[in-house]
Design a protein around this motif. Sequence first.
Motif, PDB file in Angstrom:
ATOM      1  N   GLN A 178       0.896  -1.097  -0.053  1.00 44.24           N
ATOM      2  CA  GLN A 178      -0.025  -0.099   0.050  1.00 44.24           C
ATOM      3  C   GLN A 178       0.841   1.096  -0.169  1.00 44.24           C
ATOM      4  OE1 GLN A 178      -2.384  -0.600   3.556  1.00 44.24           O
ATOM      5  NE2 GLN A 178      -3.772  -1.705   2.450  1.00 44.24           N
ATOM      6  N   LEU A 179       1.872   1.307   0.796  1.00 43.85           N
ATOM      7  CA  LEU A 179       2.724   2.458   0.871  1.00 43.85           C
ATOM      8  C   LEU A 179       3.781   2.603  -0.523  1.00 43.85           C
ATOM      9  CD1 LEU A 179       4.305   4.600   2.788  1.00 43.85           C
ATOM     10  CD2 LEU A 179       6.005   2.823   3.430  1.00 43.85           C
ATOM     11  N   LYS A 180       3.898   1.470  -1.226  1.00 43.93           N
ATOM     12  CA  LYS A 180       4.421   1.599  -2.557  1.00 43.93           C
ATOM     13  C   LYS A 180       3.651   2.236  -3.399  1.00 43.93           C
ATOM     14  CE  LYS A 180       6.663  -0.945  -6.192  1.00 43.93           C
ATOM     15  NZ  LYS A 180       7.327  -2.269  -6.723  1.00 43.93           N
ATOM     16  N   GLU A 181       2.198   1.698  -3.428  1.00 35.29           N
ATOM     17  CA  GLU A 181       0.991   2.429  -4.285  1.00 35.29           C
ATOM     18  C   GLU A 181       1.006   3.745  -3.784  1.00 35.29           C
ATOM     19  OE1 GLU A 181      -2.206  -0.156  -3.859  1.00 35.29           O
ATOM     20  OE2 GLU A 181      -1.266  -1.780  -4.871  1.00 35.29           O
ATOM     21  N   ALA A 182       1.035   4.229  -2.721  1.00 33.66           N
ATOM     22  CA  ALA A 182       0.617   5.662  -2.038  1.00 33.66           C
ATOM     23  C   ALA A 182       1.815   6.407  -2.891  1.00 33.66           C
ATOM     24  CB  ALA A 182       0.451   5.734  -0.411  1.00 33.66           C
ATOM     25  N   CYS A 183       3.212   6.097  -2.706  1.00 32.56           N
ATOM     26  CA  CYS A 183       4.150   6.932  -3.248  1.00 32.56           C
ATOM     27  C   CYS A 183       3.819   7.337  -4.916  1.00 32.56           C
ATOM     28  CB  CYS A 183       5.427   6.286  -3.286  1.00 32.56           C
ATOM     29  SG  CYS A 183       6.121   6.011  -1.524  1.00 32.56           S
ATOM     30  N   ALA A 184       3.580   6.148  -5.723  1.00 30.94           N
ATOM     31  CA  ALA A 184       3.474   6.411  -6.939  1.00 30.94           C
ATOM     32  C   ALA A 184       1.849   7.296  -7.048  1.00 30.94           C
ATOM     33  CB  ALA A 184       2.957   5.043  -7.823  1.00 30.94           C
ATOM     34  N   ILE A 208      11.966   7.680   2.294  1.00 34.81           N
ATOM     35  CA  ILE A 208      11.325   6.895   3.558  1.00 34.81           C
ATOM     36  C   ILE A 208      10.843   5.559   3.178  1.00 34.81           C
ATOM     37  CG2 ILE A 208       9.184   7.224   4.982  1.00 34.81           C
ATOM     38  CD1 ILE A 208       9.389  10.259   4.679  1.00 34.81           C
ATOM     39  N   TYR A 209      10.152   5.438   2.093  1.00 35.08           N
ATOM     40  CA  TYR A 209       9.715   4.262   1.590  1.00 35.08           C
ATOM     41  C   TYR A 209      10.789   2.886   1.627  1.00 35.08           C
ATOM     42  CZ  TYR A 209       8.463   0.342  -1.633  1.00 35.08           C
ATOM     43  OH  TYR A 209       8.141  -1.039  -2.329  1.00 35.08           O
ATOM     44  N   GLU A 210      11.840   3.417   0.857  1.00 32.54           N
ATOM     45  CA  GLU A 210      12.910   2.344   0.800  1.00 32.54           C
ATOM     46  C   GLU A 210      13.717   2.227   2.211  1.00 32.54           C
ATOM     47  OE1 GLU A 210      15.505   3.964  -2.217  1.00 32.54           O
ATOM     48  OE2 GLU A 210      14.113   3.388  -3.827  1.00 32.54           O
ATOM     49  N   SER A 211      13.705   3.059   3.157  1.00 32.75           N
ATOM     50  CA  SER A 211      14.469   2.739   4.178  1.00 32.75           C
ATOM     51  C   SER A 211      13.426   1.886   5.393  1.00 32.75           C
ATOM     52  CB  SER A 211      14.418   4.135   4.975  1.00 32.75           C
ATOM     53  OG  SER A 211      15.158   4.971   4.442  1.00 32.75           O
ATOM     54  N   ILE A 212      12.105   2.072   5.209  1.00 31.67           N
ATOM     55  CA  ILE A 212      11.161   1.178   5.905  1.00 31.67           C
ATOM     56  C   ILE A 212      11.426  -0.294   5.229  1.00 31.67           C
ATOM     57  CG2 ILE A 212       8.736   0.488   6.311  1.00 31.67           C
ATOM     58  CD1 ILE A 212       8.338   3.704   6.484  1.00 31.67           C
ATOM     59  N   LEU A 213      11.371  -0.276   3.789  1.00 31.52           N
ATOM     60  CA  LEU A 213      11.375  -1.686   3.191  1.00 31.52           C
ATOM     61  C   LEU A 213      12.685  -2.553   3.580  1.00 31.52           C
ATOM     62  CD1 LEU A 213      10.220  -3.328   0.950  1.00 31.52           C
ATOM     63  CD2 LEU A 213      11.920  -2.184  -0.921  1.00 31.52           C
ATOM     64  N   ARG A 214      13.715  -1.592   3.690  1.00 32.76           N
ATOM     65  CA  ARG A 214      15.043  -2.380   4.391  1.00 32.76           C
ATOM     66  C   ARG A 214      14.898  -2.352   5.803  1.00 32.76           C
ATOM     67  NH1 ARG A 214      17.492   2.219   1.551  1.00 32.76           N
ATOM     68  NH2 ARG A 214      18.213   2.740   3.697  1.00 32.76           N
ATOM     69  N   LYS A 215      13.870  -1.980   6.379  1.00 34.19           N
ATOM     70  CA  LYS A 215      13.819  -2.224   8.042  1.00 34.19           C
ATOM     71  C   LYS A 215      15.119  -1.491   8.492  1.00 34.19           C
ATOM     72  CE  LYS A 215      11.212  -6.236   7.940  1.00 34.19           C
ATOM     73  NZ  LYS A 215       9.749  -5.633   8.015  1.00 34.19           N
ATOM     74  N   ASP A 216      15.605  -0.250   7.945  1.00 25.30           N
ATOM     75  CA  ASP A 216      16.483   0.499   8.458  1.00 25.30           C
ATOM     76  C   ASP A 216      16.063   1.689   9.301  1.00 25.30           C
ATOM     77  OD1 ASP A 216      18.655   2.358   9.073  1.00 25.30           O
ATOM     78  OD2 ASP A 216      19.645   2.008   7.016  1.00 25.30           O
ATOM     79  N   ARG A 217      15.853   1.396  10.621  1.00 24.36           N
ATOM     80  CA  ARG A 217      15.079   2.215  11.576  1.00 24.36           C
ATOM     81  C   ARG A 217      15.777   3.673  11.551  1.00 24.36           C
ATOM     82  NH1 ARG A 217      11.972   0.218  16.325  1.00 24.36           N
ATOM     83  NH2 ARG A 217      13.156   1.754  17.414  1.00 24.36           N
ATOM     84  N   GLN A 218      17.277   3.652  11.648  1.00 27.41           N
ATOM     85  CA  GLN A 218      17.899   5.021  11.891  1.00 27.41           C
ATOM     86  C   GLN A 218      17.680   5.811  10.585  1.00 27.41           C
ATOM     87  OE1 GLN A 218      21.990   4.755  12.761  1.00 27.41           O
ATOM     88  NE2 GLN A 218      22.374   6.790  12.535  1.00 27.41           N
ATOM     89  N   ALA A 219      17.669   5.281   9.206  1.00 27.29           N
ATOM     90  CA  ALA A 219      17.634   5.950   8.088  1.00 27.29           C
ATOM     91  C   ALA A 219      16.172   6.301   7.917  1.00 27.29           C
ATOM     92  CB  ALA A 219      17.858   5.069   6.926  1.00 27.29           C
ATOM     93  N   ALA A 220      15.161   5.627   8.438  1.00 24.22           N
ATOM     94  CA  ALA A 220      13.712   5.948   8.319  1.00 24.22           C
ATOM     95  C   ALA A 220      13.521   7.091   8.960  1.00 24.22           C
ATOM     96  CB  ALA A 220      12.854   4.800   8.537  1.00 24.22           C
ATOM     97  N   ALA A 221      14.061   7.109  10.325  1.00 25.02           N
ATOM     98  CA  ALA A 221      13.616   8.109  11.260  1.00 25.02           C
ATOM     99  C   ALA A 221      14.214   9.310  10.752  1.00 25.02           C
ATOM    100  CB  ALA A 221      14.080   7.945  12.687  1.00 25.02           C
TER     101      ALA A 221
END
Length: 228
Positions: free
Chosen positions: A115-121, A190-203
């Motif tokens: 859903q997040l990927k679709e929302a970005c598009a 933001i999407y890619e950081s969450i996809l990688r589960k990279d908490r620091q990068a996402a924050a």
Amino acid sequence: MAKDQLQVNMDEFLPLRDVVFHTLRKAILTGELKPGERLMEIHLASRLGVSRTPIREAIRKLELEGLVTMIPRRGAQVAQITEKSLKDVLEVRRALDALCAELACDRISKEEMGQLKEACAGFEEATKTRDATVIAKADVALHDIIVAATGNRRLVQLVNNLAEQMYRYRFEYIKDESQHGRLIEEHRIIYESILRKDRQAAAEAAKVHIDNQEKSVIQQIRLDNGQK
């Protein structure tokens, strides 16, 4: 503003006073009623086709929300967007968005990730319309997915409590078409950081997203006030 721009959307399930309140609040949040504009009861009642009573009640509620201010000898007017009010709201939202991004890394489901990927598009497509209302709606939908993915009902509640005030500042930001490319890129990070589960990068990406919004709106405020 043209007379026909401000219209009541009647809802058979809501009392008239609530319909009038939501109509005026939407007009303020989207800039149809501009900062500093006087809210004269008799004028608004005529334009909306209602009595002065629901107008008066709506103005009182809007004052409690900070969207309307009462000026001695002038009456009610739409609250100005000030640097202080902007910073106060975004300071809180910055911390909440960073937390939401971190928790989403741990808790977002595969379905929500899609859903997040679709929302970005969807947001990128919305920018092509050049309709600020459409773009703002797409932006809210994207961020709502991240907030919901935290699974923390109290956190969702806190974010929702700021939602109306955030919308006003977000709308000012989104009206600036020169920022759309940056917004698309920030959403992607933001999407890619969450996809990688990279908490620091996402924050960090969530914080940068808010920081850039603050800088842009402050610049607009200063231009409106004749400052550099």
